[in-house]
Enzyme design. Structure first.
Site, PDB file in Angstrom:
ATOM      1  N   ARG A  60       0.800  -1.374   0.455  1.00 58.10           N
ATOM      2  CA  ARG A  60      -0.397  -0.120  -0.140  1.00 58.10           C
ATOM      3  C   ARG A  60       1.029   1.594  -0.197  1.00 58.10           C
ATOM      4  NH1 ARG A  60      -2.246  -0.890   4.728  1.00 58.10           N
ATOM      5  NH2 ARG A  60      -1.980   0.929   6.287  1.00 58.10           N
ATOM      6  N   LYS A 210      -7.262   5.834 -19.555  1.00 58.09           N
ATOM      7  CA  LYS A 210      -7.673   6.766 -20.740  1.00 58.09           C
ATOM      8  C   LYS A 210      -5.879   6.570 -21.892  1.00 58.09           C
ATOM      9  CE  LYS A 210     -11.260   7.827 -19.363  1.00 58.09           C
ATOM     10  NZ  LYS A 210     -11.227   7.561 -17.532  1.00 58.09           N
TER      11      LYS A 210
END
Length: 395
Positions: A60, A210
């Site tokens: 993490r 994207k």
């Protein structure tokens, strides 16, 4: 490794950020698929605790595959630092929560991504953070919205779906000398076409899902800027936990290697498509910064290398007609996202804003005849032929 950052963008895309001779001798950066990193001995623990050693400790908090991707992204954006998140929205929400506190004020433009607007208008108020929404490119309104407690200005360029372009020089004339952090979501532009940091913008955000990744196969977001701003956000990310996983980091690295090649093709394809659509009598209007008819064409020419791969256009203002048109497409796929090698087309009124009434959509500028096309890398002749045949067949 850092020497690659002196090279041009295509070379940086391939080589920057990665260890050339890693411990395995692999040409690709390894996927370090682990949640925990063990210590050789207690001395390593002491060195880490005392700040005398930099190493990975827990997934993490970061991992090697993520670090390679971050370094590559920083090289492409020419930023001092980059932080990867599990999604673009994670990058936005984590950053704003760290930059703002109770009693602060945020300014955001009105055609930012709808989920970003939802977060700022509907959720930040729960924490006593005030939000003002101003009209995109209304620079007088932006300046008038500044309050003594204004801490952040957030905008996008180009915007979705009308592809409005922020004049970054003018923007920074307003905010540059004030103690206000300016954030630009540059997802539609990408660092290939525009680098807001060069104009003095403090932080840049991308949905790496994207164009940066480019293959519709992962979720990720990235924040870029100077370390004095990114370091506290990176520490906060360790608490909020929106970290990108090793496999997605690897896929992002892979996608970035062809990023400049894809953007060259996407830019040129979109220009061809936009010009073709503007000449089609069945099209009422085309929105594309590369067209002289776009209201911000001159600004785009001045500050962008290319005009991007999204073309928005209007047909007959009839939802049934649009759905009939979409159903007759043979190459273009119907989908709400963008940035991959495949062309995707969407009808915002029925796909993205289906929960709004027609009156609410019209207030937001989402007309029934509005269509957004995210152009892919197919042959442009095939793209326009597919659109033409579907328009001809639609009733």
């Amino acid at each position: 490794m850092d020497d690659y950052n002196k090279n041009r963008i295509a070379t940086r895309a391939v080589h920057s950020g990665e260890v050339r001779f890693n411990e395995y001798g692999s040409v690709t950066t390894p996927i370090v698929q682990t949640s925990t990193f063990i210590f050789r001995n207690v001395e390593e623990i002491r060195k880490l605790a005392d700040g005398d050693m930099e190493r990975f400790e827990y997934g993490r908090y970061g991992h090697p595959t993520q670090l390679a991707a971050e370094r590559k992204l920083a090289a492409l954006e020419e930023a001092e630092d980059a932080i990867l998140f599990s999604s673009g929205m994670s990058a936005i929400t984590t950053s704003l929560f760290m930059l703002l506190k109770a009693g602060d004020h945020l300014i955001i433009t009105d055609d930012a991504y709808k989920r970003t607007l939802d977060f700022c208008k509907s959720y930040l108020g729960r924490y006593n953070i005030e939000c003002s929404v101003v009209r995109m490119c209304d620079y007088e309104a932006m300046e008038n919205a500044i309050q003594p407690n204004t801490k952040v200005f957030f905008s996008e360029s180009p915007t979705n779906p009308y592809l409005n372009i922020m004049d970054l020089e003018r923007l920074m004339e307003i905010f540059g000398k004030r103690d206000i952090t300016v954030i630009s979501d540059s997802t539609f532009a990408t660092p290939f076409n525009q680098k807001p940091l060069e104009y003095g913008v403090h932080l840049v955000i991308h949905s790496a899902t994207k164009y940066l990744a480019g293959h519709n196969d992962l979720l990720s977001g990235v924040l870029l800027g100077k370390k004095e701003l990114t370091d506290p956000i990176r520490e906060f990310l360790k608490i909020t936990g929106g970290v990108i996983d090793p496999n997605s980091s690897y896929l992002l690295i892979r996608g970035l290697k062809t990023f400049p090649l894809r953007m060259e093709r996407l830019n040129s394809n979109a220009q061809v498509v936009a010009e073709h659509l503007e000449a089609n009598s069945k099209i009422n209007r085309v929105y594309y910064p590369g067209l002289a008819s776009h209201p911000h064409h001159e600004v785009a020419k001045r500050q962008m290398k290319g005009f991007g791969a999204v073309v928005t256009f209007e047909v007959k203002d009839d939802a049934e007609y649009v759905l009939n048109f979409l159903s007759r497409l043979k190459i273009l796929s119907i989908g709400p996202s963008l940035g991959g090698v495949e062309s995707l087309i969407t009808h915002p009124a029925t796909i993205s804003y289906y929960m709004h009434t027609r009156e609410e959509r019209m207030e937001l500028g989402i007309k029934d005849g509005l269509i957004r096309l995210a152009v892919g890398i197919e042959d442009p002749e095939d793209i326009v032929e597919d659109i033409d045949q579907a328009l001809a067949a639609a009733q």
